[in-house]
Each structure stands twice: as structure tokens, then as C-alpha cells.
Scaffold this motif. Sequence first.
Motif, PDB file in Angstrom:
ATOM      1  N   ARG A  71       0.853  -1.180   0.000  1.00  0.00           N
ATOM      2  CA  ARG A  71       0.000   0.000   0.000  1.00  0.00           C
ATOM      3  C   ARG A  71       0.894   1.237   0.000  1.00  0.00           C
ATOM      4  NH1 ARG A  71      -5.149   0.650   1.079  1.00  0.00           N
ATOM      5  NH2 ARG A  71      -5.346  -1.335   2.151  1.00  0.00           N
ATOM      6  N   CYS A  72       0.537   2.209  -0.800  1.00  0.00           N
ATOM      7  CA  CYS A  72       1.299   3.455  -0.829  1.00  0.00           C
ATOM      8  C   CYS A  72       1.182   4.125   0.541  1.00  0.00           C
ATOM      9  CB  CYS A  72       0.786   4.389  -1.920  1.00  0.00           C
ATOM     10  SG  CYS A  72       1.692   5.947  -1.994  1.00  0.00           S
ATOM     11  N   PRO A  73       2.286   4.271   1.269  1.00  0.00           N
ATOM     12  CA  PRO A  73       2.210   4.831   2.616  1.00  0.00           C
ATOM     13  C   PRO A  73       1.932   6.334   2.641  1.00  0.00           C
ATOM     14  CG  PRO A  73       4.485   4.450   2.012  1.00  0.00           C
ATOM     15  CD  PRO A  73       3.645   3.890   0.902  1.00  0.00           C
ATOM     16  N   TYR A  74       1.986   6.950   1.490  1.00  0.00           N
ATOM     17  CA  TYR A  74       1.802   8.408   1.427  1.00  0.00           C
ATOM     18  C   TYR A  74       0.361   8.802   1.154  1.00  0.00           C
ATOM     19  CZ  TYR A  74       6.685   7.418   1.013  1.00  0.00           C
ATOM     20  OH  TYR A  74       7.928   6.889   1.229  1.00  0.00           O
ATOM     21  N   GLY A  75      -0.474   7.815   0.805  1.00  0.00           N
ATOM     22  CA  GLY A  75      -1.886   8.091   0.600  1.00  0.00           C
ATOM     23  C   GLY A  75      -2.338   7.747  -0.809  1.00  0.00           C
ATOM     24  N   LYS A  76      -3.556   8.138  -1.084  1.00  0.00           N
ATOM     25  CA  LYS A  76      -4.179   7.909  -2.385  1.00  0.00           C
ATOM     26  C   LYS A  76      -4.804   9.233  -2.831  1.00  0.00           C
ATOM     27  CE  LYS A  76      -8.426   6.053  -0.313  1.00  0.00           C
ATOM     28  NZ  LYS A  76      -8.150   6.168   1.099  1.00  0.00           N
ATOM     29  N   PRO A  77      -5.314   9.308  -4.066  1.00  0.00           N
ATOM     30  CA  PRO A  77      -5.905  10.573  -4.514  1.00  0.00           C
ATOM     31  C   PRO A  77      -6.939  11.102  -3.522  1.00  0.00           C
ATOM     32  CG  PRO A  77      -5.656   9.103  -6.377  1.00  0.00           C
ATOM     33  CD  PRO A  77      -5.289   8.305  -5.142  1.00  0.00           C
ATOM     34  N   GLY A  78      -6.803  12.393  -3.218  1.00  0.00           N
ATOM     35  CA  GLY A  78      -7.681  13.049  -2.261  1.00  0.00           C
ATOM     36  C   GLY A  78      -7.038  13.226  -0.893  1.00  0.00           C
ATOM     37  N   ASP A  79      -6.016  12.413  -0.591  1.00  0.00           N
ATOM     38  CA  ASP A  79      -5.304  12.568   0.678  1.00  0.00           C
ATOM     39  C   ASP A  79      -4.355  13.755   0.588  1.00  0.00           C
ATOM     40  OD1 ASP A  79      -6.615  10.399   1.784  1.00  0.00           O
ATOM     41  OD2 ASP A  79      -4.993   8.985   1.384  1.00  0.00           O
ATOM     42  N   ARG A  80      -3.828  14.167   1.746  1.00  0.00           N
ATOM     43  CA  ARG A  80      -3.001  15.378   1.808  1.00  0.00           C
ATOM     44  C   ARG A  80      -1.586  15.078   2.275  1.00  0.00           C
ATOM     45  NH1 ARG A  80      -7.446  18.961   5.038  1.00  0.00           N
ATOM     46  NH2 ARG A  80      -8.843  19.303   3.282  1.00  0.00           N
ATOM     47  N   ILE A  81      -0.669  15.897   1.782  1.00  0.00           N
ATOM     48  CA  ILE A  81       0.732  15.851   2.190  1.00  0.00           C
ATOM     49  C   ILE A  81       1.087  17.226   2.706  1.00  0.00           C
ATOM     50  CG2 ILE A  81       3.115  15.695   1.352  1.00  0.00           C
ATOM     51  CD1 ILE A  81       2.055  13.742  -0.809  1.00  0.00           C
ATOM     52  N   TYR A  82       1.763  17.279   3.855  1.00  0.00           N
ATOM     53  CA  TYR A  82       2.335  18.558   4.274  1.00  0.00           C
ATOM     54  C   TYR A  82       3.840  18.471   4.084  1.00  0.00           C
ATOM     55  CZ  TYR A  82       2.967  16.242   8.845  1.00  0.00           C
ATOM     56  OH  TYR A  82       3.305  15.372   9.856  1.00  0.00           O
ATOM     57  N   VAL A  83       4.420  19.544   3.555  1.00  0.00           N
ATOM     58  CA  VAL A  83       5.837  19.567   3.210  1.00  0.00           C
ATOM     59  C   VAL A  83       6.653  19.850   4.459  1.00  0.00           C
ATOM     60  CG1 VAL A  83       7.603  20.771   1.886  1.00  0.00           C
ATOM     61  CG2 VAL A  83       5.383  20.228   0.831  1.00  0.00           C
ATOM     62  N   ARG A  84       7.555  18.925   4.762  1.00  0.00           N
ATOM     63  CA  ARG A  84       8.490  19.097   5.881  1.00  0.00           C
ATOM     64  C   ARG A  84       9.788  19.644   5.298  1.00  0.00           C
ATOM     65  NH1 ARG A  84       7.963  13.707   9.454  1.00  0.00           N
ATOM     66  NH2 ARG A  84       8.438  15.106  11.173  1.00  0.00           N
ATOM     67  N   GLU A  85      10.221  20.794   5.811  1.00  0.00           N
ATOM     68  CA  GLU A  85      11.404  21.471   5.301  1.00  0.00           C
ATOM     69  C   GLU A  85      12.203  22.028   6.466  1.00  0.00           C
ATOM     70  OE1 GLU A  85      10.510  25.349   3.400  1.00  0.00           O
ATOM     71  OE2 GLU A  85       8.406  24.924   3.880  1.00  0.00           O
ATOM     72  N   THR A  86      13.441  22.454   6.207  1.00  0.00           N
ATOM     73  CA  THR A  86      14.283  23.030   7.248  1.00  0.00           C
ATOM     74  C   THR A  86      13.656  24.343   7.705  1.00  0.00           C
ATOM     75  OG1 THR A  86      16.204  21.987   6.245  1.00  0.00           O
ATOM     76  CG2 THR A  86      16.625  23.779   7.801  1.00  0.00           C
ATOM     77  N   TRP A  87      13.588  24.541   9.028  1.00  0.00           N
ATOM     78  CA  TRP A  87      12.831  25.662   9.583  1.00  0.00           C
ATOM     79  C   TRP A  87      13.428  26.084  10.923  1.00  0.00           C
ATOM     80  CZ3 TRP A  87      10.040  24.995  14.261  1.00  0.00           C
ATOM     81  CH2 TRP A  87      10.120  23.700  14.789  1.00  0.00           C
TER      82      TRP A  87
END
Length: 196
Positions: A71-87
Motif C-alpha cells: 500500500r502506498c504509505p503516502y496516501g491515495k488521490p484526495g489525501d493530503r501531504i504537508y511539506v516538511r522542510e528546514t525551519w
Amino acid sequence: MKETGLMFKAPLVRAILSGQKTQTRRIVKPQPSAGKSFQGWVISSSGGKHDGKAVWGAGSGHFISESERARCPYGKPGDRIYVRETWCRQVDEDGFLLDAYWYRASTPDVVNSEDGEKSPWRPSIHMPKHVARIWLEITGVRVERLQDISHDDAMAEGMAWDDAIHDFQKTWESTGGDWDANPWVWVIDFKRIEKP
């Protein structure tokens, strides 16, 4: 709806912000056994769409029980991703932390002290969800071999026009990826959305 954080390096964050990057590739873990090929998707009973679970097998005529699934651990169409960046958190003139943040991709030379020392940047892996400024909605998920990337897909990965596939290979290797291994990867298409 699933929300997943994915880490991106500063140049790729800038490509997302500019609208140039609308796709990302992530290694399928664990990799299917040698000799297996992608057979298709497990289709959900509601709506007839795949549920993000890919199936590998040894070829036609084999029972699905002999296949491998992931299973794609990042989701499927319609799911959301938040971008983790240096902060890092902003600091006022008295040295108190504020509820405001700097992001290295946009402000690499931020100084937050009078003596000119750089701010205490925190790595993307430690970015909590509420600090994320960039949110993405998954519009498509598929699997393919890494080296099967097309010119158009390399462009969607945020690469330059002239030699996009070669540029993508260099970017992949710069993040510790092994181009020559040609692993199976999740190809995730996305669009930028407002922070929920």
C-alpha cells in the motif's frame, strides 16, 4: 482523509512554491522480489477505484496469493501531504521565541541575533505538522521503475527543460538514492492547496 508529512530539500521546496514541481517519487518499501512485475491495483468495492495498494506478480496465470502487495504509505488521490522542510522559530529582540517561523528555502540567510549568528535551523524531520506552510493534495498515485521516468515527468519533478531526465538523476543521487539500482518507486502527483 490521510495527512502525511514528506521531507523535501530546499531547491525542491522552491520548485513547489513556483508551481514547477507537481510530482515526487519515493522508493517502494519493501521492494518486490526479483523477477516480479507490476500487475495492477487492488480495486475497492466502493466506486471501483484503486485504494493505493499495488500488486506485483510473476506474470499472467499466477494466483494473486503468489503476488506481493504494497500500500502506498503516502496516501491515495484526495489525501493530503504537508511539506516538511528546514525551519526555525523567530526570536524577538529580547531573545524570546515567537509563534512565527522562518523557512530555509525562502530565507537562507536569516539572522536572529544582534551578534550576527545564524538562527538555529531545525532539520525537516523535526518539523511538526502545525509548522508546515505548504500543503499538497494527492491527485494521482502509480508505480514504475525509477529509470522509466519520462521527460515530461522529469519536468513535473521540477527539473530544467533541456536535460530533465539527467537533472533528475543527479537530484536523485544527491539525496542518497541509487539510480543504477532502478528500484520500484511510488509516483505521486499533487497540486498545492491552502493550509487546512
